[in-house]
Write a protein that holds these residues in place. Structure first.
Motif, PDB file in Angstrom:
ATOM      1  N   ASN A   1     -35.900  26.058  12.630  1.00  0.00           N
ATOM      2  CA  ASN A   1     -36.002  27.531  12.496  1.00  0.00           C
ATOM      3  C   ASN A   1     -35.497  28.174  13.663  1.00  0.00           C
ATOM      4  O   ASN A   1     -35.934  28.360  14.435  1.00  0.00           O
ATOM      5  N   ILE A   2     -34.079  28.413  13.401  1.00  0.00           N
ATOM      6  CA  ILE A   2     -33.392  28.852  14.756  1.00  0.00           C
ATOM      7  C   ILE A   2     -34.058  30.524  14.755  1.00  0.00           C
ATOM      8  O   ILE A   2     -34.207  30.777  16.066  1.00  0.00           O
ATOM      9  N   ARG A   3     -34.309  31.164  13.646  1.00  0.00           N
ATOM     10  CA  ARG A   3     -34.630  32.705  13.778  1.00  0.00           C
ATOM     11  C   ARG A   3     -35.967  32.551  14.800  1.00  0.00           C
ATOM     12  O   ARG A   3     -36.125  33.257  15.652  1.00  0.00           O
ATOM     13  N   GLU A   4     -36.963  31.697  14.172  1.00  0.00           N
ATOM     14  CA  GLU A   4     -38.373  31.632  14.895  1.00  0.00           C
ATOM     15  C   GLU A   4     -37.995  31.358  16.340  1.00  0.00           C
ATOM     16  O   GLU A   4     -38.849  31.976  17.304  1.00  0.00           O
ATOM     17  N   ARG A   5     -37.288  30.246  16.625  1.00  0.00           N
ATOM     18  CA  ARG A   5     -36.984  29.701  18.056  1.00  0.00           C
ATOM     19  C   ARG A   5     -36.708  30.935  18.802  1.00  0.00           C
ATOM     20  O   ARG A   5     -36.855  31.157  19.940  1.00  0.00           O
ATOM     21  N   ASN A   6     -35.418  31.539  18.324  1.00  0.00           N
ATOM     22  CA  ASN A   6     -34.885  32.903  19.136  1.00  0.00           C
ATOM     23  C   ASN A   6     -35.765  33.818  19.479  1.00  0.00           C
ATOM     24  O   ASN A   6     -35.507  34.577  20.283  1.00  0.00           O
ATOM     25  N   THR A   7     -36.605  34.157  18.334  1.00  0.00           N
ATOM     26  CA  THR A   7     -37.588  35.326  18.476  1.00  0.00           C
ATOM     27  C   THR A   7     -38.403  35.166  19.542  1.00  0.00           C
ATOM     28  O   THR A   7     -38.774  35.748  20.472  1.00  0.00           O
ATOM     29  N   ALA A   8     -38.973  33.745  19.922  1.00  0.00           N
ATOM     30  CA  ALA A   8     -40.004  33.413  20.808  1.00  0.00           C
ATOM     31  C   ALA A   8     -39.082  33.369  21.977  1.00  0.00           C
ATOM     32  O   ALA A   8     -39.793  33.858  23.261  1.00  0.00           O
ATOM     33  N   VAL A   9     -38.097  32.925  22.187  1.00  0.00           N
ATOM     34  CA  VAL A   9     -37.062  32.996  23.454  1.00  0.00           C
ATOM     35  C   VAL A   9     -36.840  34.601  23.736  1.00  0.00           C
ATOM     36  O   VAL A   9     -36.976  34.881  24.974  1.00  0.00           O
ATOM     37  N   ALA A  10     -36.537  35.601  22.896  1.00  0.00           N
ATOM     38  CA  ALA A  10     -36.305  36.922  23.015  1.00  0.00           C
ATOM     39  C   ALA A  10     -37.584  37.395  23.749  1.00  0.00           C
ATOM     40  O   ALA A  10     -37.283  38.247  24.865  1.00  0.00           O
ATOM     41  N   GLU A  11     -38.836  37.055  23.393  1.00  0.00           N
ATOM     42  CA  GLU A  11     -39.874  37.484  23.821  1.00  0.00           C
ATOM     43  C   GLU A  11     -40.129  36.839  25.380  1.00  0.00           C
ATOM     44  O   GLU A  11     -40.389  37.667  26.187  1.00  0.00           O
ATOM     45  N   LEU A  12     -39.645  36.005  25.573  1.00  0.00           N
ATOM     46  CA  LEU A  12     -39.697  35.341  26.802  1.00  0.00           C
ATOM     47  C   LEU A  12     -38.906  35.981  27.780  1.00  0.00           C
ATOM     48  O   LEU A  12     -39.101  36.179  29.113  1.00  0.00           O
ATOM     49  N   TYR A  13     -37.647  36.381  27.484  1.00  0.00           N
ATOM     50  CA  TYR A  13     -36.791  37.121  28.440  1.00  0.00           C
ATOM     51  C   TYR A  13     -36.838  38.638  28.299  1.00  0.00           C
ATOM     52  O   TYR A  13     -36.201  39.132  29.129  1.00  0.00           O
ATOM     53  N   GLY A  14     -37.783  39.173  27.454  1.00  0.00           N
ATOM     54  CA  GLY A  14     -37.684  40.624  27.032  1.00  0.00           C
ATOM     55  C   GLY A  14     -36.295  40.935  26.680  1.00  0.00           C
ATOM     56  O   GLY A  14     -35.844  42.254  26.895  1.00  0.00           O
ATOM     57  N   LEU A  15     -35.701  40.243  25.500  1.00  0.00           N
ATOM     58  CA  LEU A  15     -34.462  40.744  25.088  1.00  0.00           C
ATOM     59  C   LEU A  15     -34.724  41.742  23.861  1.00  0.00           C
ATOM     60  O   LEU A  15     -35.629  41.464  23.022  1.00  0.00           O
ATOM     61  N   SER A  16     -33.860  42.470  23.490  1.00  0.00           N
ATOM     62  CA  SER A  16     -34.035  43.462  22.335  1.00  0.00           C
ATOM     63  C   SER A  16     -33.277  42.720  21.063  1.00  0.00           C
ATOM     64  O   SER A  16     -32.718  41.653  21.178  1.00  0.00           O
ATOM     65  N   VAL A  17     -33.537  43.448  20.084  1.00  0.00           N
ATOM     66  CA  VAL A  17     -32.994  43.171  18.584  1.00  0.00           C
ATOM     67  C   VAL A  17     -31.381  42.951  18.929  1.00  0.00           C
ATOM     68  O   VAL A  17     -30.532  42.227  18.281  1.00  0.00           O
ATOM     69  N   ALA A  18     -30.645  43.962  19.664  1.00  0.00           N
ATOM     70  CA  ALA A  18     -29.304  43.958  19.744  1.00  0.00           C
ATOM     71  C   ALA A  18     -29.036  43.017  20.770  1.00  0.00           C
ATOM     72  O   ALA A  18     -27.700  42.363  20.444  1.00  0.00           O
ATOM     73  N   ASP A  19     -29.711  42.505  21.755  1.00  0.00           N
ATOM     74  CA  ASP A  19     -29.292  41.462  22.497  1.00  0.00           C
ATOM     75  C   ASP A  19     -29.080  40.112  21.664  1.00  0.00           C
ATOM     76  O   ASP A  19     -28.514  39.283  21.966  1.00  0.00           O
ATOM     77  N   MET A  20     -30.090  39.868  21.011  1.00  0.00           N
ATOM     78  CA  MET A  20     -30.171  38.760  20.201  1.00  0.00           C
ATOM     79  C   MET A  20     -29.197  38.604  19.005  1.00  0.00           C
ATOM     80  O   MET A  20     -28.664  37.613  18.968  1.00  0.00           O
ATOM     81  N   ALA A  21     -28.802  39.689  18.617  1.00  0.00           N
ATOM     82  CA  ALA A  21     -27.797  39.748  17.814  1.00  0.00           C
ATOM     83  C   ALA A  21     -26.470  39.250  18.347  1.00  0.00           C
ATOM     84  O   ALA A  21     -25.568  38.892  17.801  1.00  0.00           O
ATOM     85  N   LEU A  22     -26.237  39.680  19.698  1.00  0.00           N
ATOM     86  CA  LEU A  22     -24.997  39.486  20.313  1.00  0.00           C
ATOM     87  C   LEU A  22     -25.017  37.915  20.543  1.00  0.00           C
ATOM     88  O   LEU A  22     -23.848  37.543  20.737  1.00  0.00           O
ATOM     89  N   ILE A  23     -26.225  37.322  20.913  1.00  0.00           N
ATOM     90  CA  ILE A  23     -26.301  36.024  21.328  1.00  0.00           C
ATOM     91  C   ILE A  23     -25.836  35.099  20.150  1.00  0.00           C
ATOM     92  O   ILE A  23     -25.439  34.220  20.022  1.00  0.00           O
ATOM     93  N   GLU A  24     -26.732  35.565  18.925  1.00  0.00           N
ATOM     94  CA  GLU A  24     -26.499  35.041  17.674  1.00  0.00           C
ATOM     95  C   GLU A  24     -25.005  34.884  17.232  1.00  0.00           C
ATOM     96  O   GLU A  24     -24.416  33.887  16.581  1.00  0.00           O
ATOM     97  N   ARG A  25     -24.365  36.184  17.239  1.00  0.00           N
ATOM     98  CA  ARG A  25     -22.904  36.237  17.163  1.00  0.00           C
ATOM     99  C   ARG A  25     -22.284  35.241  17.884  1.00  0.00           C
ATOM    100  O   ARG A  25     -21.030  34.718  17.339  1.00  0.00           O
ATOM    101  N   GLY A  26     -22.357  35.093  19.064  1.00  0.00           N
ATOM    102  CA  GLY A  26     -21.617  34.183  19.984  1.00  0.00           C
ATOM    103  C   GLY A  26     -21.991  32.579  19.754  1.00  0.00           C
ATOM    104  O   GLY A  26     -20.891  32.073  19.523  1.00  0.00           O
ATOM    105  N   ALA A  27     -23.118  32.576  19.173  1.00  0.00           N
ATOM    106  CA  ALA A  27     -23.220  30.856  18.855  1.00  0.00           C
ATOM    107  C   ALA A  27     -22.639  30.792  17.443  1.00  0.00           C
ATOM    108  O   ALA A  27     -22.207  29.458  17.359  1.00  0.00           O
ATOM    109  N   SER A  28     -22.083  31.498  16.705  1.00  0.00           N
ATOM    110  CA  SER A  28     -21.605  31.368  15.431  1.00  0.00           C
ATOM    111  C   SER A  28     -19.966  31.480  15.644  1.00  0.00           C
ATOM    112  O   SER A  28     -19.136  31.151  14.696  1.00  0.00           O
ATOM    113  N   ALA A  29     -19.616  31.795  16.714  1.00  0.00           N
ATOM    114  CA  ALA A  29     -18.181  31.912  16.987  1.00  0.00           C
ATOM    115  C   ALA A  29     -17.318  30.789  16.974  1.00  0.00           C
ATOM    116  O   ALA A  29     -18.026  29.773  17.324  1.00  0.00           O
TER     117      ALA A  29
END
Length: 565
Positions: free
Chosen positions: A537-565
């Motif tokens: 579950n990529i979304r659950e994993r990235n949500t936990a990692v976002a909490e670890l780094y203190g990342l915003s929803v916009a930050d995670m969207a940027l990371i996920e957009r890069g991963a799909s490029a």
């Protein structure tokens, strides 16, 4: 004249062999289309409406004349318009062009001589000019009588092993940037940069590997100290050459000035009109608001890889780098598995390798982790080292001695063995048995995405696998972080990209990943990261990692957009 070296006749002999015998592949010859050559000349301001007789231009390896003919056409056109006109005295200092391959040199020297006579120069004047302009010899060994305002060209792309050892040794003495497995275009760039006057410009079209790879680190450091990268044009997948190439080409303009601005553009149309318009955009004093050219700062910082794309992701990575330490600063260790130099001799079925049990280790390879989990296929590797890193004494291990003796021809013929014949039976890399017993993450080198496989501490990695161990982080929790978009974010920015969009998950790039210290992670989040190690579950994993780094929803969207490029 090719320089002679007192006491170094073998060097001259090696140069002579290359000059007379080498073919296109050995010379690294790749020919550039005229539209691209004109574009490069425009980028550095070498245009017919400029006072070109006051400039000094150098072409370090003129090959099939792709640059030389346009340069001379522009030079003669400019000289005709100037008050002094076409005179030998004014034109002699304006150009130097070098070519090693003798037949190629004389073919183009003759062609330029005919062109000059068409402009009205006598035979004597023509000979005086071409004798001044053209140098047959090794650019890396030639001394010029003056510096240059411009250097342009397409330097040869030659692997070190193609060059005679005696010549390579001389290059290493002269050029600080020859490092690791650097191809020969690296010292070409170094010498060309050193030949520039203050404010002078170099523009080459060549492979872009040096801008991120380990072997380009010393050249990047040199540029950051004394020069500035003013223009970068990504030429990957553009028909810039007369033949298909496997290299990843880019056009760079490097100035001998201290500036902190780089204009960037990717994959232009190879069309004369479009390239002319682009050159005006790239060299304008100020960018038009509608321009598709991007302008960035802080590209060249010491020996760090140059990041020249994905600027939104770069800004995020810079923020993470400012807030968190690199992975090896928080108790983790990045390494690579063992290279033997003779896998058929050193590697075999673990159970049937007929040596003492202490002289073999179970081996994990990329084939064992294709499913994303370890499924060991029973391979093993011979370990010729004691625990303190010394080679074992073969008389103490009769089975090992017999096994190695039966394969001595293969093992002793390796480069590592010929350098130290007494140690003929060592593997290229030392083996550290303690690594086998450590929990670790296994990472194949070339992948489209981050493949991070947990190994519980029973197998030794093969050389095509990188691994991460940790004395602080829970390795399962670390796996969750490394499988997230964070790892790919760092790798995609700093790694060289391979054909098909594959990335290089090498140690030099893995070490740049930044993560928090384990002791700053809450117990609740620790448990969550450990539990998510095996999830798809990529979304659950990235949500936990976002909490670890203190990342915003916009930050995670940027990371996920890069991963799909």
């Amino acid at each position: 004249m090719q320089p002679r070296f007192e006491g170094f006749c073998p060097i001259s002999d090696a140069v002579e062999r290359l000059a007379n015998e080498s073919g296109l592949e050995e010379r690294g010859a790749i020919y550039t289309k005229r539209e691209v050559v004109d574009f490069i000349l425009d980028l550095v301001g070498y245009e017919a409406d400029k006072p070109l007789t006051s400039y000094r231009i150098l072409e370090p390896s003129f090959g099939d004349g792709d640059f030389i003919h346009p340069i001379i056409d522009r030079l003669l056109t400019a000289a005709q318009r100037e008050a002094g006109g076409l005179t030998v005295e004014r034109l002699k200092p304006t150009l130097r062009a070098v070519e090693l391959h003798r037949a190629t040199f004389y073919r183009h020297r003759s062609s330029i001589a005919s062109k000059l006579q068409g402009y009205g120069f006598s035979l004597e004047e023509t000979e005086e000019l071409v004798s001044a302009w053209f140098v047959q010899g090794d650019f890396l060994l030639h001394d010029f009588e003056h510096d240059f305002t411009h250097v342009v060209g397409n330097p040869p792309y030659i692997r070190q092993e193609v060059i005679p050892n005696i010549l390579m040794a001389e290059y290493r003495k002269r050029y600080e940037t020859i490092f690791d497995r650097a191809d020969i275009y690296i010292p070409f760039i170094e010498k060309s940069l050193n030949a520039l006057v203050q404010g002078g410009q170099l523009s080459f079209i060549c492979a872009d590997r040096w801008m991120k790879n380990r072997y380009g680190s010393k050249l990047r450091e040199m540029v950051s100290r004394e020069y500035s990268l003013s223009i970068y044009v990504d030429m990957v997948d553009t028909p810039a050459f007369h033949s298909d190439v496997t290299a990843y080409p880019a056009i760079t303009v490097i100035k001998r000035t201290r500036e902190n601005r780089t204009r960037v553009f990717a994959r232009p149309d190879i069309d004369r009109k479009a390239l002319r318009a682009l050159s005006r955009d790239l060299t304008a004093s100020d960018l038009n608001k509608k321009s598709t050219v991007q302008e960035v700062k802080d590209v060249a910082i010491g020996a760090a890889p140059w990041v020249l794309s994905a600027f939104d992701q770069l800004a995020l990575v810079r923020r993470l780098e400012a807030n968190f330490p690199q992975i090896e600063a928080v108790g983790c260790k990045v390494g690579i598995g063992v290279a033997t130099g003779a896998d058929k001799a050193f590697i075999g079925d673990f159970e049937t390798l007929d040596v003492e049990p202490s002289r073999k280790l179970p081996l994990v390879t990329t084939k064992d982790i294709l499913t994303g989990k370890v499924q060991w296929q029973g391979r093993g590797v011979i370990n010729p080292f004691t625990d303190d890193g010394k080679l074992v004494r073969l008389e103490n291990y009769p089975k090992l001695a017999r096994y190695l003796a039966e394969r001595r021809d293969v093992i002793a013929g390796r480069h590592v063995a010929t350098k130290a014949p007494a140690n003929w039976y060592r593997t290229i890399d030392r083996i550290y048995p303690a690594i086998m017993a450590q929990e670790k993450l296994l990472i194949p080198d070339i992948k489209g995405d981050a493949t991070i496989v947990y190994e519980r501490g029973q197998l030794y990695p093969h050389h095509n696998l990188y691994f991460i161990t940790s004395s602080t982080w829970d390795v399962r929790a670390l796996q969750t972080v490394m499988k997230s978009g964070i790892a790919r974010l760092f790798i995609s920015l700093y790694s060289t990209k391979m054909r098909g969009g594959f990335l290089r998950f090498q140690a030099q790039y893995l070490r740049r990943i930044c993560i928090p210290s384990w002791d700053t992670v809450s117990n609740e989040l620790r448990a969550k990261l450990i539990a998510l190690a095996d999830t798809d579950n990529i979304r659950e994993r990235n949500t936990a990692v976002a909490e670890l780094y203190g990342l915003s929803v916009a930050d995670m969207a940027l990371i996920e957009r890069g991963a799909s490029a």
